[in-house]
Design a protein around this motif. Structure first.
Motif, short mmCIF file in Angstrom:
data_model
loop_
_atom_site.label_atom_id
_atom_site.label_comp_id
_atom_site.label_asym_id
_atom_site.label_seq_id
_atom_site.Cartn_x
_atom_site.Cartn_y
_atom_site.Cartn_z
N THR A 143 0.84 -1.18 0.00
CA THR A 143 0.00 0.00 0.00
C THR A 143 0.88 1.24 0.00
OG1 THR A 143 -1.72 -1.14 1.25
CG2 THR A 143 -1.79 1.26 1.26
N PRO A 144 0.66 2.19 -0.90
CA PRO A 144 1.46 3.42 -0.91
C PRO A 144 1.38 4.15 0.43
CG PRO A 144 0.17 3.26 -2.92
CD PRO A 144 -0.32 2.17 -2.01
N SER A 145 2.49 4.74 0.84
CA SER A 145 2.55 5.41 2.15
C SER A 145 1.47 6.47 2.30
CB SER A 145 3.92 6.05 2.35
OG SER A 145 4.93 5.05 2.38
N ALA A 146 1.14 7.16 1.18
CA ALA A 146 0.15 8.23 1.25
C ALA A 146 -1.23 7.71 1.61
CB ALA A 146 0.10 8.97 -0.09
N LEU A 147 -1.48 6.42 1.36
CA LEU A 147 -2.80 5.85 1.63
C LEU A 147 -2.91 5.23 3.02
CD1 LEU A 147 -3.69 4.13 -1.78
CD2 LEU A 147 -4.48 6.33 -0.89
N LEU A 148 -1.81 5.12 3.73
CA LEU A 148 -1.85 4.46 5.03
C LEU A 148 -2.76 5.19 6.03
CD1 LEU A 148 1.86 3.30 5.43
CD2 LEU A 148 -0.13 1.91 4.82
N PRO A 149 -2.71 6.53 6.12
CA PRO A 149 -3.66 7.20 7.04
C PRO A 149 -5.12 6.94 6.65
CG PRO A 149 -1.89 8.69 6.43
CD PRO A 149 -1.76 7.49 5.53
N LEU A 150 -5.39 6.87 5.34
CA LEU A 150 -6.75 6.57 4.90
C LEU A 150 -7.15 5.16 5.28
CD1 LEU A 150 -6.78 8.20 1.34
CD2 LEU A 150 -7.96 9.01 3.40
N ALA A 151 -6.19 4.23 5.22
CA ALA A 151 -6.47 2.85 5.61
C ALA A 151 -6.83 2.77 7.09
CB ALA A 151 -5.27 1.95 5.31
N VAL A 152 -6.11 3.54 7.92
CA VAL A 152 -6.41 3.56 9.36
C VAL A 152 -7.80 4.13 9.61
CG1 VAL A 152 -5.76 4.60 11.56
CG2 VAL A 152 -4.00 3.64 10.08
N ARG A 153 -8.11 5.25 8.95
CA ARG A 153 -9.42 5.86 9.15
C ARG A 153 -10.54 4.95 8.64
NH1 ARG A 153 -6.73 10.75 7.81
NH2 ARG A 153 -7.51 10.76 5.67
N ALA A 154 -10.28 4.28 7.51
CA ALA A 154 -11.29 3.36 6.98
C ALA A 154 -11.52 2.20 7.93
CB ALA A 154 -10.86 2.85 5.61
#
Length: 375
Positions: free
Chosen positions: A279-290
């Protein structure tokens, strides 16, 4: 008019990009929260069998295949047990030769894809270890929970709970040790495991809701004679043990905790699993929120409080700096915050959930010293 159209187009593109990012974050969180039990974690590399001989196996040269200790070696339809690296054996530059202890089932052929697993034993306690056991069903809030019960004479029971990437077979690694010391052992399958109820949302909550199945096992143990309980958990099973010791109605019966590779921050672990799936680093915060939105998980408190509010009994932690799934630094912080309660046994060169595998004798000796006052 042209300005309005351009603005509308830009807004449409921005909304589409935002929706795509949200969808990608949701996908990444789902991949992390849907890790099936008994399957390799994404942090565990696939290796290739290059050759086998009497008592030897040549594997792809990798940091994983160079680990010290004893491991299960799983493939599609096969399982074996491998021991230490044989440094004097002839091999090519791109391979590692290890001792092949036994092939439990299936065959190993050159070209086979395999991976290391903490599960050294397969089957049930009777088949794998020759221990008398009973197959039982524990009443849980979602339905019956399959478990193994290995009887013994003490009135302090050990309830063993596996974690990510493994099954209740993981408890077989220490079950013989515990049985020799006359501790009854209850090895639990919980929601999401084969034969156990499916979680309502189909997702793994990294121990944050699964602990209620451990609570059901605690009630079962006390109903059938346990006076005191030691909760032994690996990975998210350790998270379940911490939660149960803090929130169960039977928490006063818990005399000790043994935590192997504990997941003390679900956010850190979710990020690690998502990152391992590229997973691209930029998407990791979105993954946590999701993940938080899909599961209702609370914001992590352990990283900020040192688990002050959830730790109240003698605790032994096995963990090491090579764990790529659950940060060892959080276990160290927990031990430093509670020096009178927590003993941290640091294990090097061991992946997540495999502290016993790196050095079984040292692990069991530390466990013996911890368990002796709890007898």
């Amino acid at each position: 008019m042209r300005t309005v159209k351009a603005t509308a187009a830009a807004v449409t593109v921005a909304l589409a990009a935002g929706a795509a990012s949200v969808a990608a974050g949701r996908f990444a969180s789902g991949a992390a929260l849907s890790a099936p039990p008994g399957k390799p974690l994404p942090t565990e590399p696939r290796l290739t069998v290059h050759a086998t001989a009497a008592g030897q196996i040549a594997l792809t040269r990798d940091l994983a295949s160079l680990r010290p200790g004893t491991y299960g070696l799983s493939g599609d339809g096969s399982h074996a047990v491998i021991g230490p690296v044989l440094t004097t054996a002839n091999h090519s530059a791109d391979t590692v030769v290890r001792r092949l202890e036994r092939v439990t089932h299936g065959t190993l052929q050159p070209g086979d894809s395999v991976w290391l697993t903490p599960n050294v034993y397969v089957g049930n306690p009777s088949a794998a270890l020759g221990l008398d056991h009973a197959d039982i069903d524990i009443p849980g809030e979602l339905g019956a929970l399959p478990a193994w019960f290995v009887p013994a004479t003490r009135d302090t029971w050990v309830i063993a709970v596996h974690g990510l990437g493994t099954t209740r077979e993981h408890a077989l690694n220490v079950m013989e040790f515990l049985n020799r010391r006359h501790f009854p052992v209850l090895a639990l399958s919980y929601r999401g495991d084969l034969g156990a109820p499916r979680p309502p949302d189909g997702l793994n909550h990294l121990g944050e809701t699964e602990w209620r199945d451990l609570d059901a096992a605690m009630r079962y143990a006390v109903r059938y004679g346990a006076e005191q309980l030691v909760l032994l958990g690996w990975s998210t099973g350790a998270t379940m043990a911490l939660r149960a010791a803090a929130h169960s109605g039977l928490r006063d019966r818990v005399s000790g905790l043994v935590l192997d590779s504990p997941v003390l921050s679900w956010e850190a672990t979710l990020r690690a699993l998502a990152r391992a799936r590229h997973t691209p680093s930029a998407l990791l915060p979105l993954a946590v929120r999701a993940a938080q939105g899909r599961t209702g998980l609370d914001t992590d408190r352990v990283t900020e409080t040192g688990a002050t509010d959830i730790l109240g009994v003698p605790t032994l932690i096995f963990h090491g700096p090579d764990d790529r799934v659950a940060p060892w630094s959080l276990s160290r912080r927990l031990a430093e915050a509670h020096p009178n309660l927590v003993a941290l046994n640091t294990v090097k060169n061991a992946p997540h959930g495999a502290m016993w595998n790196a050095d079984p004798e040292a692990y069991e000796e530390a466990l013996r010293r911890f368990m002796t006052p709890l007898m």
